[in-house]
Every structure is written in C-alpha cells, then in structure tokens.
Design a protein around this motif. Structure first.
Motif, PDB file in Angstrom:
ATOM      1  N   ALA A  58       0.838  -1.205   0.000  1.00  0.00           N
ATOM      2  CA  ALA A  58       0.000   0.000   0.000  1.00  0.00           C
ATOM      3  C   ALA A  58       0.873   1.255   0.000  1.00  0.00           C
ATOM      4  O   ALA A  58       0.596   2.221  -0.728  1.00  0.00           O
ATOM      5  N   GLU A  59       1.945   1.241   0.788  1.00  0.00           N
ATOM      6  CA  GLU A  59       2.858   2.389   0.837  1.00  0.00           C
ATOM      7  C   GLU A  59       3.564   2.581  -0.506  1.00  0.00           C
ATOM      8  O   GLU A  59       3.731   3.705  -0.977  1.00  0.00           O
ATOM      9  N   GLU A  60       3.971   1.460  -1.143  1.00  0.00           N
ATOM     10  CA  GLU A  60       4.627   1.552  -2.453  1.00  0.00           C
ATOM     11  C   GLU A  60       3.669   2.111  -3.505  1.00  0.00           C
ATOM     12  O   GLU A  60       4.050   2.938  -4.329  1.00  0.00           O
ATOM     13  N   LEU A  61       2.407   1.674  -3.472  1.00  0.00           N
ATOM     14  CA  LEU A  61       1.411   2.169  -4.418  1.00  0.00           C
ATOM     15  C   LEU A  61       1.158   3.658  -4.196  1.00  0.00           C
ATOM     16  O   LEU A  61       1.080   4.434  -5.162  1.00  0.00           O
ATOM     17  N   ASP A  62       1.043   4.070  -2.941  1.00  0.00           N
ATOM     18  CA  ASP A  62       0.865   5.496  -2.642  1.00  0.00           C
ATOM     19  C   ASP A  62       2.043   6.313  -3.158  1.00  0.00           C
ATOM     20  O   ASP A  62       1.859   7.392  -3.728  1.00  0.00           O
ATOM     21  N   GLN A  63       3.243   5.793  -2.992  1.00  0.00           N
ATOM     22  CA  GLN A  63       4.435   6.519  -3.458  1.00  0.00           C
ATOM     23  C   GLN A  63       4.449   6.613  -4.979  1.00  0.00           C
ATOM     24  O   GLN A  63       4.775   7.660  -5.543  1.00  0.00           O
ATOM     25  N   ARG A  65       1.860   6.682  -6.912  1.00  0.00           N
ATOM     26  CA  ARG A  65       0.830   7.662  -7.292  1.00  0.00           C
ATOM     27  C   ARG A  65       1.315   9.094  -7.038  1.00  0.00           C
ATOM     28  O   ARG A  65       1.043   9.983  -7.829  1.00  0.00           O
ATOM     29  N   LEU A  66       2.024   9.301  -5.933  1.00  0.00           N
ATOM     30  CA  LEU A  66       2.572  10.636  -5.665  1.00  0.00           C
ATOM     31  C   LEU A  66       3.564  11.035  -6.748  1.00  0.00           C
ATOM     32  O   LEU A  66       3.559  12.168  -7.235  1.00  0.00           O
ATOM     33  N   THR A  67       4.419  10.097  -7.152  1.00  0.00           N
ATOM     34  CA  THR A  67       5.394  10.361  -8.209  1.00  0.00           C
ATOM     35  C   THR A  67       4.676  10.680  -9.517  1.00  0.00           C
ATOM     36  O   THR A  67       5.048  11.606 -10.240  1.00  0.00           O
ATOM     37  N   TRP A  68       3.630   9.922  -9.802  1.00  0.00           N
ATOM     38  CA  TRP A  68       2.833  10.136 -11.012  1.00  0.00           C
ATOM     39  C   TRP A  68       2.197  11.522 -11.000  1.00  0.00           C
ATOM     40  O   TRP A  68       2.172  12.220 -12.007  1.00  0.00           O
ATOM     41  N   LEU A  69       1.714  11.945  -9.841  1.00  0.00           N
ATOM     42  CA  LEU A  69       1.064  13.250  -9.728  1.00  0.00           C
ATOM     43  C   LEU A  69       2.039  14.408  -9.885  1.00  0.00           C
ATOM     44  O   LEU A  69       1.663  15.495 -10.309  1.00  0.00           O
ATOM     45  N   GLN A  70       3.298  14.197  -9.519  1.00  0.00           N
ATOM     46  CA  GLN A  70       4.274  15.285  -9.504  1.00  0.00           C
ATOM     47  C   GLN A  70       4.941  15.533 -10.854  1.00  0.00           C
ATOM     48  O   GLN A  70       5.826  16.370 -10.953  1.00  0.00           O
ATOM     49  N   ALA A  95      -2.198  10.976  -1.897  1.00  0.00           N
ATOM     50  CA  ALA A  95      -2.230  11.631  -3.195  1.00  0.00           C
ATOM     51  C   ALA A  95      -3.628  12.112  -3.562  1.00  0.00           C
ATOM     52  O   ALA A  95      -3.826  12.688  -4.616  1.00  0.00           O
ATOM     53  N   GLY A  96      -4.594  11.865  -2.710  1.00  0.00           N
ATOM     54  CA  GLY A  96      -5.978  12.147  -3.056  1.00  0.00           C
ATOM     55  C   GLY A  96      -6.423  13.562  -2.774  1.00  0.00           C
ATOM     56  O   GLY A  96      -5.843  14.277  -1.970  1.00  0.00           O
ATOM     57  N   GLU A 115      -3.064   2.525 -12.203  1.00  0.00           N
ATOM     58  CA  GLU A 115      -3.739   3.787 -11.878  1.00  0.00           C
ATOM     59  C   GLU A 115      -5.069   3.937 -12.614  1.00  0.00           C
ATOM     60  O   GLU A 115      -5.697   4.982 -12.552  1.00  0.00           O
ATOM     61  N   GLN A 116      -5.487   2.901 -13.336  1.00  0.00           N
ATOM     62  CA  GLN A 116      -6.765   2.976 -14.043  1.00  0.00           C
ATOM     63  C   GLN A 116      -7.884   3.230 -13.036  1.00  0.00           C
ATOM     64  O   GLN A 116      -7.944   2.605 -11.984  1.00  0.00           O
ATOM     65  N   GLY A 117      -8.741   4.170 -13.357  1.00  0.00           N
ATOM     66  CA  GLY A 117      -9.802   4.554 -12.430  1.00  0.00           C
ATOM     67  C   GLY A 117      -9.437   5.786 -11.629  1.00  0.00           C
ATOM     68  O   GLY A 117     -10.265   6.370 -10.943  1.00  0.00           O
ATOM     69  N   PHE A 118      -8.173   6.202 -11.696  1.00  0.00           N
ATOM     70  CA  PHE A 118      -7.698   7.416 -11.040  1.00  0.00           C
ATOM     71  C   PHE A 118      -7.371   8.432 -12.121  1.00  0.00           C
ATOM     72  O   PHE A 118      -6.988   8.071 -13.230  1.00  0.00           O
ATOM     73  N   SER A 119      -7.473   9.688 -11.799  1.00  0.00           N
ATOM     74  CA  SER A 119      -7.114  10.751 -12.731  1.00  0.00           C
ATOM     75  C   SER A 119      -6.351  11.828 -11.982  1.00  0.00           C
ATOM     76  O   SER A 119      -6.583  12.054 -10.801  1.00  0.00           O
TER      77      SER A 119
END
Length: 124
Positions: A58-63, A65-70, A95-96, A115-119
C-alpha cells in the motif's frame, strides 16, 4: 479393584479395561490439542507477515501515485464534474483530493494500468 490412594474404581472397571479406555481417548485428545496449538502459533505468524506485506504494498502504491502526480507540464485534456463525494476518507490516500459532488475539475491525465480509475485533476 482398588486404585492407589483413597479412590476406588467400580468393580466392572478392571485395570485392563482402564488401560483400554485411556488408550482410546487420551491420544486423540492430546493430538488435537497439540495440532490446535501449533496451528494457532503458525497462523499468528503468517497473519502478521501478510499484514506487513499488505502495508508495504500500500505504501509503495501510494508513493508511485505521488510520483505520477508530480510530473510537470501537463495540459488540460478535458473538464469533468465529480459525481459523488468519497465516503471513505482513507481511500483518498496521501495523493488524493477530496471533491464534493458537482465540483468541476480539469482532468490533466487519466490513469493507465495500476492507476486505471484514477485521474490527475486540478480544481478549476
């Protein structure tokens, strides 16, 4: 027949009868107790290991997503309207962004793969 001490056994229960009864019931009961204890100790270890692994994933997935957002330099792809508010605050993660129903956002990128389902969105 008399047993040692002050206890007396019924006349019908001879020593061979007693040995046979003990032999029938004691081993299965002891076996069940031993296997039950072993299973409970193993299960506890496996559960904690599984919990630790899920937490790490879960922590790796959150990280990720944060990288993807930045990622910089994104242009607006389209505008969208939030159809409902997130009910589970924990689902947002680090990241939400909490959006209210009807709130208009600019969609910068739609998620692919994990990340499908996230934007990636920006408030207007």
């Amino acid at each position: 027949a008399k047993a040692s001490g002050n206890l007396s056994l019924p006349a019908a229960m001879s020593s061979s009868n007693l040995v046979r009864q003990v032999g029938l019931y004691v081993p299965p009961v002891l076996g069940a107790l031993c296997f039950g204890y072993a299973a409970s100790t193993l299960r506890g270890g496996e559960e904690s290991q599984l919990r630790q692994q899920l937490q790490q994933e879960a922590e790796e997935l959150d990280q990720r997503r944060l990288t993807w957002l930045q990622q910089p330099n994104r242009s607006v792809q389209y505008k969208a309207s939030a159809i409902q508010e997130v009910h589970n605050q924990k689902a947002l993660g680090p990241a939400g962004v909490l959006l209210n129903r009807g709130e208009v956002v600019e969609v910068l990128e739609d998620g692919q793969g994990m990340e499908q389902g996230f934007s990636v969105v920006r408030r207007e």
